[in-house]
Motif scaffolding. Structure first.
Motif, PDB file in Angstrom:
ATOM      1  N   VAL A 202      -1.412  45.543 160.706  1.00 27.98           N
ATOM      2  CA  VAL A 202      -2.707  45.914 161.255  1.00 27.98           C
ATOM      3  C   VAL A 202      -3.269  44.706 161.992  1.00 27.98           C
ATOM      4  O   VAL A 202      -3.199  43.587 161.500  1.00 27.98           O
ATOM      5  CB  VAL A 202      -3.704  46.314 160.126  1.00 27.98           C
ATOM      6  N   GLY A 203      -3.805  44.966 163.171  1.00 28.99           N
ATOM      7  CA  GLY A 203      -4.418  43.880 163.924  1.00 28.99           C
ATOM      8  C   GLY A 203      -5.285  44.430 165.037  1.00 28.99           C
ATOM      9  O   GLY A 203      -5.360  45.641 165.252  1.00 28.99           O
ATOM     10  N   ALA A 204      -5.914  43.519 165.738  1.00 26.16           N
ATOM     11  CA  ALA A 204      -6.797  43.896 166.851  1.00 26.16           C
ATOM     12  C   ALA A 204      -5.990  44.631 167.919  1.00 26.16           C
ATOM     13  O   ALA A 204      -4.796  44.392 168.090  1.00 26.16           O
ATOM     14  CB  ALA A 204      -7.426  42.646 167.449  1.00 26.16           C
ATOM     15  N   SER A 205      -6.658  45.523 168.631  1.00 27.47           N
ATOM     16  CA  SER A 205      -6.025  46.230 169.740  1.00 27.47           C
ATOM     17  C   SER A 205      -6.628  45.722 171.046  1.00 27.47           C
ATOM     18  O   SER A 205      -7.432  44.788 171.056  1.00 27.47           O
ATOM     19  CB  SER A 205      -6.256  47.742 169.616  1.00 27.47           C
ATOM     20  N   GLU A 206      -6.286  46.379 172.145  1.00 30.76           N
ATOM     21  CA  GLU A 206      -6.814  45.980 173.451  1.00 30.76           C
ATOM     22  C   GLU A 206      -8.280  46.360 173.625  1.00 30.76           C
ATOM     23  O   GLU A 206      -8.938  45.892 174.547  1.00 30.76           O
ATOM     24  CB  GLU A 206      -5.961  46.577 174.585  1.00 30.76           C
ATOM     25  N   GLU A 207      -8.811  47.194 172.723  1.00 25.50           N
ATOM     26  CA  GLU A 207     -10.210  47.616 172.813  1.00 25.50           C
ATOM     27  C   GLU A 207     -11.020  47.016 171.669  1.00 25.50           C
ATOM     28  O   GLU A 207     -10.643  47.147 170.503  1.00 25.50           O
ATOM     29  CB  GLU A 207     -10.310  49.144 172.747  1.00 25.50           C
ATOM     30  N   GLN A 208     -12.127  46.369 172.020  1.00 25.10           N
ATOM     31  CA  GLN A 208     -12.975  45.753 171.006  1.00 25.10           C
ATOM     32  C   GLN A 208     -13.474  46.807 170.021  1.00 25.10           C
ATOM     33  O   GLN A 208     -13.855  47.911 170.410  1.00 25.10           O
ATOM     34  CB  GLN A 208     -14.154  45.055 171.663  1.00 25.10           C
TER      35      GLN A 208
END
Length: 164
Positions: A39-45
């Motif tokens: 799990v991690g950040a995606s391209e959208e805040q």
């Protein structure tokens, strides 16, 4: 009855407390074992991407997909493994490495295009990045030297090209 196979699923979710628990719980209730989850950040805040690696038949996977969409924080579910994809994993492997044996270990490291990230008097830590088969092969080759510690990230993936 359809055959059981490995699936890599991308789940785009709102970055909220409890989402990971709800998603993983749904897999468990459906009888799917999670082989790995990252799990991690995606391209959208404000949105995170979960990459779930699991095994099961197509029909059950379809049901899991439908159930995931019922979870309030799930935005998008994609079976990445149904298209050509790039999948990678990272492993850190601490190996017994007295000075006399190090050249042998460094030969294995070089062959796998891995890297030594720490050297201590009796151990070294190797970092290897690649698909799951590459990581597994590296672990097998280092076992005879004595693996003291092993940490793997789990798979992260995306579809090739313009899709996705």
């Amino acid at each position: 009855m359809s055959a059981t196979r490995k699936h890599t699923i991308s789940v785009l979710v709102n970055n909220q407390p409890g989402v990971l628990q709800r998603v993983s719980g749904l897999f468990g209730r459906r009888g799917f074992n999670i082989d790995s989850i990252t799990v991690g950040a995606s391209e959208e805040q404000g949105l995170s991407r979960m990459i779930v690696e699991t095994s099961g038949d197509e029909k059950t996977l379809e049901q899991v997909s439908k159930q995931l969409y019922k979870l309030i924080d799930v935005i998008k579910v994609v079976d990445l493994s149904s298209n050509p994809m790039v999948a990678r994993e990272l492993a850190l492997i601490k190996v017994n490495a007295d000075p006399g044996i190090r050249p042998e270990i460094l030969g294995v490291v070089e062959t796998f295009r891995a890297a030594v990230v720490d050297i201590a008097p009796t151990t070294i830590i190797v970092q290897v990045v690649g698909d799951t088969d590459k990581i597994d092969a590296m672990v097998e080759l280092l076992k005879p030297y004595g693996i003291r510690e092993l940490s793997r990230t789990g798979v992260t993936a995306m579809t090739r090209g313009m899709k996705g």
